[in-house]
Each structure stands twice: as structure tokens, then as C-alpha cells.
Design a protein around this motif. Structure first.
Motif, PDB file in Angstrom:
ATOM      1  N   ASN A  45       0.887  -1.165   0.000  1.00  0.00           N
ATOM      2  CA  ASN A  45       0.000   0.000   0.000  1.00  0.00           C
ATOM      3  C   ASN A  45       0.924   1.214   0.000  1.00  0.00           C
ATOM      4  O   ASN A  45       1.503   1.571   1.022  1.00  0.00           O
ATOM      5  CB  ASN A  45      -0.887   0.004   1.256  1.00  0.00           C
ATOM      6  N   ALA A 102       5.154  -3.997   3.214  1.00  0.00           N
ATOM      7  CA  ALA A 102       4.306  -2.823   3.416  1.00  0.00           C
ATOM      8  C   ALA A 102       4.506  -2.211   4.795  1.00  0.00           C
ATOM      9  O   ALA A 102       3.556  -1.749   5.409  1.00  0.00           O
ATOM     10  CB  ALA A 102       2.839  -3.208   3.214  1.00  0.00           C
ATOM     11  N   GLY A 103       5.756  -2.222   5.267  1.00  0.00           N
ATOM     12  CA  GLY A 103       5.997  -1.698   6.616  1.00  0.00           C
ATOM     13  C   GLY A 103       5.099  -2.388   7.615  1.00  0.00           C
ATOM     14  O   GLY A 103       4.662  -1.801   8.599  1.00  0.00           O
ATOM     15  N   THR A 105       3.566  -4.640  10.509  1.00  0.00           N
ATOM     16  CA  THR A 105       3.911  -5.126  11.840  1.00  0.00           C
ATOM     17  C   THR A 105       3.582  -6.607  11.950  1.00  0.00           C
ATOM     18  O   THR A 105       2.478  -7.027  11.594  1.00  0.00           O
ATOM     19  CB  THR A 105       3.101  -4.342  12.894  1.00  0.00           C
ATOM     20  N   ARG A 110      -2.165 -11.464  12.824  1.00  0.00           N
ATOM     21  CA  ARG A 110      -1.797 -11.674  11.420  1.00  0.00           C
ATOM     22  C   ARG A 110      -1.001 -12.965  11.244  1.00  0.00           C
ATOM     23  O   ARG A 110      -1.103 -13.613  10.206  1.00  0.00           O
ATOM     24  CB  ARG A 110      -0.982 -10.484  10.922  1.00  0.00           C
ATOM     25  N   GLN A 149      -4.741   5.001   9.958  1.00  0.00           N
ATOM     26  CA  GLN A 149      -5.001   4.253   8.727  1.00  0.00           C
ATOM     27  C   GLN A 149      -5.770   2.989   9.094  1.00  0.00           C
ATOM     28  O   GLN A 149      -5.407   2.269  10.036  1.00  0.00           O
ATOM     29  CB  GLN A 149      -3.702   3.885   8.000  1.00  0.00           C
ATOM     30  N   THR A 153      -2.052  -1.207  12.926  1.00  0.00           N
ATOM     31  CA  THR A 153      -1.859  -1.279  14.373  1.00  0.00           C
ATOM     32  C   THR A 153      -2.240   0.055  15.035  1.00  0.00           C
ATOM     33  O   THR A 153      -2.596   0.066  16.214  1.00  0.00           O
ATOM     34  CB  THR A 153      -0.404  -1.664  14.701  1.00  0.00           C
ATOM     35  N   ASP A 191       3.184   5.140  12.394  1.00  0.00           N
ATOM     36  CA  ASP A 191       4.477   4.499  12.616  1.00  0.00           C
ATOM     37  C   ASP A 191       5.615   5.543  12.662  1.00  0.00           C
ATOM     38  O   ASP A 191       5.516   6.594  12.019  1.00  0.00           O
ATOM     39  CB  ASP A 191       4.762   3.489  11.502  1.00  0.00           C
TER      40      ASP A 191
HETATM   41  N1  ARG Z   1       2.877  -0.950  10.829  1.00  0.00           N
HETATM   42  C1  ARG Z   1       1.463  -0.721  10.710  1.00  0.00           C
HETATM   43  C2  ARG Z   1       0.734  -2.035  10.581  1.00  0.00           C
HETATM   44  O1  ARG Z   1       1.301  -2.992  10.188  1.00  0.00           O
HETATM   45  C3  ARG Z   1       1.118   0.190   9.549  1.00  0.00           C
HETATM   46  C4  ARG Z   1       1.589  -0.254   8.225  1.00  0.00           C
HETATM   47  C5  ARG Z   1       1.029   0.586   7.104  1.00  0.00           C
HETATM   48  N2  ARG Z   1       1.694   0.293   5.872  1.00  0.00           N
HETATM   49  C6  ARG Z   1       1.386   0.865   4.691  1.00  0.00           C
HETATM   50  N3  ARG Z   1       2.086   0.506   3.655  1.00  0.00           N
HETATM   51  N4  ARG Z   1       0.429   1.716   4.594  1.00  0.00           N
HETATM   52  O2  ARG Z   1      -0.435  -2.145  10.851  1.00  0.00           O
END
Ligand code: ARG
Length: 261
Positions: A45, A102-103, A105, A110, A149, A153, A191
Motif C-alpha cells: 500500500n 508494506a511496513g 507489523t 496476522r 489508517q 496497528t 508508525d
Molecule cells: N505498521 C502498521 C501495521 O502494520 C502500519 C503499516 C502501514 N503500511 C502501509 N504501507 N500503509 O499495521
């Protein structure tokens, strides 16, 4: 009579075996499949600087660079599929891609659905507020309008850990910071690195509360049971963490997105 019953039972057990087989059947591509197709498909994303964002019509960022290194290791091209964050896990499970970068967590909920790689970033959540805000801590968020978002998390934190917050959920992580800038939210939860970028780009209008409200591990994810691909992902990530490549990539993309030298 007996015969019919026996036959029915046989059919039933046959159907059950078939069901069990399909249910456990692998919904992912083997390394061979990936090599034959000539491409590794990354799901992401791209609203999350410095990890993934769109620049010049293309998805770029530290995650993209790391996924490119994994594709190179496999000798294939990298293809990126950009989608809403809340759809990533299902997309991976249904075989729309080979890995999520996607960064994301790595959390226990999950991990029931996907297999996580080694941790490549030590992460956490920061609170973003207007520079003149009276909010000084996570506890001060009680009863406030908090932007996050969706399905991240941050969403979990604002929804479950903050007393009486009005949680404003956005599909796009960029909109999370914007909501504080334009006064729709009293604070945002995001984050660490993305939050630092948002504040750096706010022209002094936004500020960060100094202490992260959570500690989180950032990992990539592959389909459950895809040990072959996971081994390659871990090999590349472990080396990139050990030799400083991950830190350097994050810094490079922070600089590119915050206009620093
Ligand atoms: N680290 C957080 C999670 O995993 C936010 C990750 C959002 N990543 C992104 N590509 N928008 O829930």
C-alpha cells in the motif's frame, strides 16, 4: 440396504478427504513457479513514506528496494501490486502475490494467517499533534478525534487502548496526517518513520510527542507454509540488516521525501 449405506459412507468420506486436501492445498507459488513466470509479485500500500510511496508514477521506497534485492536473488523481475492496506492479507492468502512488503507489523493476529519474515525494522507508533496542542501523552487522547489508517496497528491502538476516542479511519496513510493539518482530527497515530516525515513536511505546524506508545516489529509476509520463499526473503533481509543496507535505504528515502540533503 446395508450396501447403500456403505456406499453413502464411502462417498461421504471421499468428499471429506477431497475437502481436506483442497483446504490444505497450497495457495502459493513455489520458487520454481516464480522463476518460471519470471516475476516476483510484491503486494503493498504505497502511501507510507519512506517504506513505499508513489513518485513519478512508480512505487518506490525502502520496501521496494528490499523486494528488488529478493527478486534479484531469485533472478526474476519485481512486479508491484498496490492496494488498500486492509486488503493485503487476503490478497496474499488468495495468491494475488508472493509477498507483502508494506511496513507491516508482525503481530499474533496476522501470524495466524500469514508467515512473517525476520524483523528488519524496530518500529513503534508515534502521536502527531498540532504544534500548539495541549495533548502531551497517549492518555491525553481520551475522548479526542484521532486519525489512523484503517486496519493498521494504529487503528488497533486508537480503537482499543484510548478511552472514548472518536477514531477517524482512512484508507490512505497520507490522509492520516492531513486530517490533523486541516483540523479534522486532534491527533494522528502513525508508525515512527512515516510520522517523522509527516512532521518534517508540515512547515512547523505539526509536532511529535517524544515517546512511542507501542513497540512493534516490521516484517515481510509470505503465504502460510511457503517456507522456500521465506528462506530466501530471510537470507536477503538478514544480510541487509546486518550490513546497514536497511538503515541506509530508509535514510535515503527519508531524505528524498523530506527534502533534506
Ligand atoms: N505498521 C502498521 C501495521 O502494520 C502500519 C503499516 C502501514 N503500511 C502501509 N504501507 N500503509 O499495521
Amino acid at each position: 440396504m446395508k450396501g447403500t449405506k456403505g456406499f453413502a459412507l464411502l462417498l461421504l468420506s471421499g468428499a471429506m478427504i477431497l475437502f481436506a486436501l483442497t483446504a490444505c492445498g497450497k495457495d502459493f507459488r513455489s520458487l520454481d513457479d516464480i522463476r518460471k513466470s519470471g516475476e516476483l509479485i510484491m503486494l503493498t500500500n504505497a502511501t507510507f513514506e519512506p517504506f513505499e510511496y508513489v513518485s513519478g508514477g512508480e512505487v518506490v521506497g525502502a520496501d521496494k528496494d528490499l523486494a528488488q534485492m529478493i527478486a534479484d536473488e531469485l533472478g526474476v523481475e519485481l512486479r508491484i501490486v498496490d492496494m488498500d492496506f486492509d486488503l493485503l492479507v487476503e490478497a496474499l492468502k488468495s495468491g494475488k502475490g508472493d509477498l507483502i512488503a508494506a511496513g507491516m507489523t508482525a503481530n499474533p493476529e496476522r501470524a495466524e494467517q500469514v508467515d512473517f519474515s525476520s524483523v528488519y525494522v524496530k518500529n513503534g507508533l508515534l502521536i502527531i499533534v498540532p504544534a500548539d496542542s495541549e495533548i502531551r501523552s497517549g492518555a491525553d487522547l481520551a475522548g479526542k478525534r484521532v486519525s489512523v489508517q484503517e486496519a493498521t496497528t494504529s487503528d488497533d491502538f486508537a480503537t482499543n487502548e484510548v478511552e472514548g476516542a472518536e477514531v477517524l479511519r482512512f484508507k490512505d496513510a497520507v490522509a492520516v496526517g492531513d486530517a490533523v493539518q486541516n483540523g479534522k482530527a486532534d491527533a494522528a497515530v502513525l508508525d515512527i518513520k512515516p510520522a517523522e516525515g509527516v512532521v518534517a513536511n508540515s512547515g512547523g505546524r505539526l509536532a511529535l510527542l517524544p515517546d512511542p506508545v507501542t513497540q512493534e516489529d516490521t516484517s515481510m509476509a509470505v503465504a502460510k507454509g511457503n517456507a522456500e520463499l521465506l528462506a530466501v526473503v530471510n537470507k536477503v533481509l538478514d544480510a541487509a540488516v546486518a550490513d546497514g543496507t536497511v538503515d541506509a535505504l530508509i535514510q535515503e528515502h527519508m531524505d528524498a521525501t523530506t527534502g533534506a540533503e
